[in-house]
Scaffold this motif. Structure first.
Motif, PDB file in Angstrom:
ATOM      1  N   ASP A   1       2.528 -10.550  10.318  1.00 60.69           N
ATOM      2  CA  ASP A   1       1.530 -10.969   9.336  1.00 60.69           C
ATOM      3  C   ASP A   1       0.203 -11.094  10.076  1.00 60.69           C
TER       4      ASP A   1
ATOM      5  N   ASN B   1      -3.759 -12.211   9.646  1.00 66.34           N
ATOM      6  CA  ASN B   1      -4.646 -12.991   8.787  1.00 66.34           C
ATOM      7  C   ASN B   1      -6.100 -12.797   9.192  1.00 66.34           C
TER       8      ASN B   1
ATOM      9  N   ASP C   1      -8.919  -9.189  10.206  1.00 62.01           N
ATOM     10  CA  ASP C   1      -8.113  -8.007  10.536  1.00 62.01           C
ATOM     11  C   ASP C   1      -6.998  -7.734   9.531  1.00 62.01           C
ATOM     12  N   SER C   2      -6.859  -8.542   8.494  1.00 64.83           N
ATOM     13  CA  SER C   2      -5.690  -8.458   7.618  1.00 64.83           C
ATOM     14  C   SER C   2      -5.547  -7.132   6.885  1.00 64.83           C
ATOM     15  N   TYR C   3      -6.625  -6.405   6.674  1.00 62.42           N
ATOM     16  CA  TYR C   3      -6.525  -5.125   5.953  1.00 62.42           C
ATOM     17  C   TYR C   3      -6.877  -3.936   6.822  1.00 62.42           C
ATOM     18  N   LYS C   4      -6.951  -4.116   8.112  1.00 63.02           N
ATOM     19  CA  LYS C   4      -7.300  -3.034   9.029  1.00 63.02           C
ATOM     20  C   LYS C   4      -6.042  -2.303   9.501  1.00 63.02           C
ATOM     21  N   ASP C   5      -6.192  -1.004   9.690  1.00 65.15           N
ATOM     22  CA  ASP C   5      -5.130  -0.213  10.310  1.00 65.15           C
ATOM     23  C   ASP C   5      -5.224  -0.355  11.822  1.00 65.15           C
TER      24      ASP C   5
ATOM     25  N   THR D   1      -0.953   6.507   0.713  1.00 60.57           N
ATOM     26  CA  THR D   1      -2.416   6.515   0.768  1.00 60.57           C
ATOM     27  C   THR D   1      -2.885   7.815   1.389  1.00 60.57           C
TER      28      THR D   1
END
Length: 132
Positions: free
Chosen positions: A35, A37, A40-44, A118
């Motif tokens: 997980d 948070n 950085d929570s939506y970075k690849d 995606t």
């Protein structure tokens, strides 16, 4: 798949590990899904520093299940893969999967279908390789 998931929450690795990569530790093959948070929570490609705890999903618990893997997690992408004949194995140097012939008893990934997530992706069935 979460119903049969086996998570090793005390798993660590001596090198930095990219989240959502595949890893072999002590003979087991794991999908790392920590997980993340904050910013950085939506970075690849978020890297987990060496020595930190990893949420490692033991793929031997998912044998027979299907998983969608996008092209960025496969060495060389998905263009050369064929449903029904291509088999992927862990690429131990990159944390990705690659086309190769698995050794008997190893976790492998049989490509069952090309899909779009995606980006270009494939559905793979997690298998235990056997001598045929």
């Amino acid at each position: 798949m979460y119903d049969v998931a086996k998570i090793n929450p005390t798993l660590t690795y001596e090198d930095e590990v990219v989240n959502h990569s595949f890893l072999s530790v002590d003979g087991g093959v794991y999908l790392i899904m920590n997980d993340i948070n904050g910013d950085d929570s939506y970075k690849d490609g978020v890297a987990i520093p060496a020595g930190e705890y990893l949420n490692g999903y033991d793929l031997s618990a998912w044998v027979g299940q299907k998983l969608v893997v996008d092209g960025k997690h496969i060495t060389g992408g998905v263009d050369g893969l064929t449903a029904g004949t291509s088999v992927l194995v862990l690429d131990g140097t990159t944390g990705k999967l690659k086309v190769d012939t698995p050794d008997e008893g190893d976790i492998a990934f049989a490509v069952t279908e090309k899909v779009t997530l995606t980006e270009a992706a494939v559905k793979v069935k997690i298998i235990i390789a056997s001598e045929e």
